[in-house]
Design a protein around this motif. Structure first.
Motif, short mmCIF file in Angstrom:
data_model
loop_
_atom_site.label_atom_id
_atom_site.label_comp_id
_atom_site.label_asym_id
_atom_site.label_seq_id
_atom_site.Cartn_x
_atom_site.Cartn_y
_atom_site.Cartn_z
N LEU A 136 34.31 2.65 -11.67
CA LEU A 136 34.03 1.52 -10.64
C LEU A 136 34.24 2.29 -9.16
O LEU A 136 35.54 3.05 -9.02
N THR A 137 33.72 1.84 -8.22
CA THR A 137 33.85 2.33 -6.76
C THR A 137 34.07 0.95 -6.05
O THR A 137 33.18 0.26 -5.87
N VAL A 138 35.17 0.66 -5.41
CA VAL A 138 35.54 -0.44 -4.65
C VAL A 138 35.10 0.18 -3.24
O VAL A 138 36.34 0.44 -2.73
N HIS A 139 34.10 -0.57 -2.66
CA HIS A 139 33.86 -0.05 -1.18
C HIS A 139 34.81 -0.84 -0.39
O HIS A 139 35.24 -1.83 -0.49
N PRO A 140 35.23 -0.08 0.90
CA PRO A 140 36.24 -0.80 1.81
C PRO A 140 35.57 -1.95 2.69
O PRO A 140 34.25 -2.03 2.83
N LEU A 197 33.37 -11.90 3.34
CA LEU A 197 33.61 -12.95 2.27
C LEU A 197 33.73 -12.37 1.05
O LEU A 197 33.98 -12.93 0.18
N TRP A 198 33.32 -10.84 0.77
CA TRP A 198 33.53 -10.41 -0.40
C TRP A 198 33.60 -8.96 -0.49
O TRP A 198 33.47 -8.36 0.84
N LEU A 199 33.98 -8.29 -1.45
CA LEU A 199 33.89 -6.75 -1.45
C LEU A 199 32.89 -6.28 -2.30
O LEU A 199 32.60 -7.10 -3.63
N ALA A 200 32.23 -5.18 -2.36
CA ALA A 200 31.15 -4.71 -3.24
C ALA A 200 31.81 -3.58 -4.10
O ALA A 200 32.47 -2.51 -3.61
N VAL A 201 31.61 -4.06 -5.46
CA VAL A 201 32.20 -3.05 -6.32
C VAL A 201 30.86 -2.13 -6.78
O VAL A 201 30.04 -3.08 -7.68
N GLU A 202 30.81 -1.09 -6.93
CA GLU A 202 29.69 -0.26 -7.38
C GLU A 202 29.81 0.28 -8.58
O GLU A 202 30.91 0.90 -9.01
N LEU A 253 29.58 -8.44 -6.24
CA LEU A 253 30.42 -8.91 -5.38
C LEU A 253 31.60 -9.40 -5.66
O LEU A 253 31.13 -10.55 -6.68
N VAL A 254 32.96 -9.33 -5.32
CA VAL A 254 34.31 -9.72 -5.83
C VAL A 254 34.75 -10.31 -4.78
O VAL A 254 34.62 -9.89 -3.60
#
Length: 262
Positions: free
Chosen positions: A93-97, A40-45, A78-79
């Motif tokens: 920014l780290t966009v987790h896979p 549903l989303w990706l997590a951007v740290e 959450l994006v």
């Protein structure tokens, strides 16, 4: 422990997992659940302090889901899935896979506010016990928030009334962030971003920062419950703070009214 009353935010988060019922069981046991990104989303740290500044700028009406871990200086936004390209050129920014696991609490607002305040101290059980027994606990300023101390007569002057409930309504509209009232000491405390203490210089008020403690009432404790120290304006969402500019404007308005009255 009785089951939580579920809300739409938690229901949506649970749908991220193959077994939403298991996620709710973990939350009902007061545990963090492991939610996989990519469905549903990706997590951007990114770092926590930059996130707090960004959340203040965005405002609660436009803000989406953000999970914060203040003691580790981390936050996860959450994006939508597929946002990787739009974020690729942004630094720090780290966009987790897809498939990366986020350890996440439920989205209940009151629980999130409690945990936000508890994250300021190493001994959370001490704060919980003080809230339970005394309805107030000492929390350190300077990490997550600062507190502007304002004499109650200035708040009343700005509001144009000394009727407590009316002043509370005025502060909610004027400051749009959490405010504590100490009725016996005759003080209000407006919670503002931690960096405010370094540059505060508004006459008639003091900003508490690093090395100073604040007596914070149990989240949700209101005037109607008869407490000496209560939330004149409760924190609406975890990390939602007053605008320093709005606080300064209110203090100056109160001082002007006091001077005008002689």
């Amino acid at each position: 422990m009785p089951p939580r009353t579920r809300n739409p935010g938690s229901e949506w988060l649970a749908l991220s997992a193959p077994d939403p019922a298991e996620i709710h069981r973990e939350w009902d046991a007061d545990q963090l659940a492991h939610l996989p990104s990519g469905r549903l989303w990706l997590a951007v740290e990114t770092d926590f302090l930059r996130s707090v500044d960004a959340m203040q700028r965005i405002g609660p009406d436009r803000l989406g889901p953000v999970l914060v871990y203040p003691s580790a200086d981390l936050a996860w936004w959450l994006v939508p899935c597929g946002a990787e390209e739009a974020l690729a050129d942004l630094g720090r920014l780290t966009v987790h896979p897809a498939g990366w696991m986020l350890r996440c609490p439920p989205a209940e607002r009151r629980l999130a506010v409690d945990r936000w305040f508890l994250s300021t101290v190493p001994d959370r059980s001490r704060v919980r016990e003080e809230w339970e027994k005394h309805a107030i606990a000492l929390l350190p300023c300077g990490a997550l928030f600062a507190a502007v101390r304002i004499p109650s007569f200035l708040g009343q002057a700005a509001a144009g009334t000394d009727e407590q409930a009316a002043v509370d309504r005025y502060l909610a509209e004027a400051l749009m962030g959490p405010v504590i009232c100490d009725r016996h000491a005759g003080q209000y405390y407006a919670l503002v971003p931690a960096s405010t203490a370094r540059r505060w210089g508004v006459p008639g008020s003091v900003c508490l920062g690093v090395g100073q403690d604040l007596g914070a009432p149990r989240p949700g404790l209101l005037f109607e419950e008869g407490a000496r120290v209560y939330w004149s304006v409760p924190m609406g969402s975890a990390g939602e703070l007053c605008s320093p500019g709005a606080v300064a404007q209110m203090v100056m308005a109160g001082r002007s009214m006091v001077v005008a009255r002689g």
